[in-house]
Design a protein around this motif. Sequence first.
Motif, short mmCIF file in Angstrom:
data_model
loop_
_atom_site.label_atom_id
_atom_site.label_comp_id
_atom_site.label_asym_id
_atom_site.label_seq_id
_atom_site.Cartn_x
_atom_site.Cartn_y
_atom_site.Cartn_z
N LEU A 1 35.99 48.60 35.59
CA LEU A 1 37.03 47.61 35.35
C LEU A 1 38.05 47.60 36.50
O LEU A 1 38.50 46.54 36.92
CB LEU A 1 37.72 47.90 34.01
N SER A 2 38.37 48.79 37.01
CA SER A 2 39.32 48.86 38.12
C SER A 2 38.73 48.24 39.39
O SER A 2 39.45 47.63 40.19
CB SER A 2 39.75 50.30 38.38
N THR A 3 37.42 48.35 39.56
CA THR A 3 36.76 47.74 40.71
C THR A 3 36.85 46.22 40.63
O THR A 3 37.12 45.55 41.64
CB THR A 3 35.27 48.17 40.77
N ILE A 4 36.66 45.67 39.44
CA ILE A 4 36.76 44.22 39.26
C ILE A 4 38.17 43.75 39.55
O ILE A 4 38.38 42.75 40.23
CB ILE A 4 36.32 43.83 37.83
N GLU A 8 39.28 41.15 42.46
CA GLU A 8 40.05 39.94 42.16
C GLU A 8 41.33 39.88 42.97
O GLU A 8 41.71 38.81 43.45
CB GLU A 8 40.35 39.87 40.66
N SER A 9 41.99 41.00 43.15
CA SER A 9 43.20 41.02 43.97
C SER A 9 42.88 40.74 45.44
O SER A 9 43.65 40.07 46.12
CB SER A 9 43.95 42.35 43.82
N LEU A 14 42.86 36.92 50.05
CA LEU A 14 42.13 36.08 50.99
C LEU A 14 42.48 34.61 50.82
O LEU A 14 42.66 33.89 51.81
CB LEU A 14 40.62 36.28 50.81
N ASP A 15 42.59 34.16 49.57
CA ASP A 15 42.96 32.77 49.31
C ASP A 15 44.34 32.45 49.89
O ASP A 15 44.54 31.39 50.49
CB ASP A 15 42.93 32.46 47.82
#
Length: 156
Positions: A1-4, A8-9, A14-15
Amino acid sequence: LSTIRHMESQVKRLDKEIERMMKGFTQTLTSVKGIGPVYAAGLLAEIGDIKRFDDHHALAKYAGLVWTQYQSGEFEAENTSRMRTGNKYLRYYLVQAADAVRKYDTEYKAFYQKKYQEVTKHQHKRALVLTARKLVRLVHSLLRTNQLYIPPERRD
């Protein structure tokens, strides 16, 4: 979960960086509601210089948004498959941008609905790819003329 969460961060970072870098470019793609800085950056990166393409047909062929022709004499098949050639990254950006644009633009929404209702199999995919092909004309025109997009309801 921490990897996801970490991934996402990273995507958000990047965005934001892409959005910051796009402010330095003069382009008109973001004037279309639904095409944000990330899609615009992807389209610009994959298209390059728009002067390489004589018309929107050439750009569509480069993106792989063209269909084969089956004909013999007077017969011409209605059901044809999309050619599996072309720039898959440009095709991805065009299809994703078309999906976003159809949610905001009444002209593209009506076109998508019309194509969706024409068949019973693969309705969404087919309608989306045909809408992306329609979007190619708009993208080509905006990049060629360097003018802002005016939605159909605000024209006149």
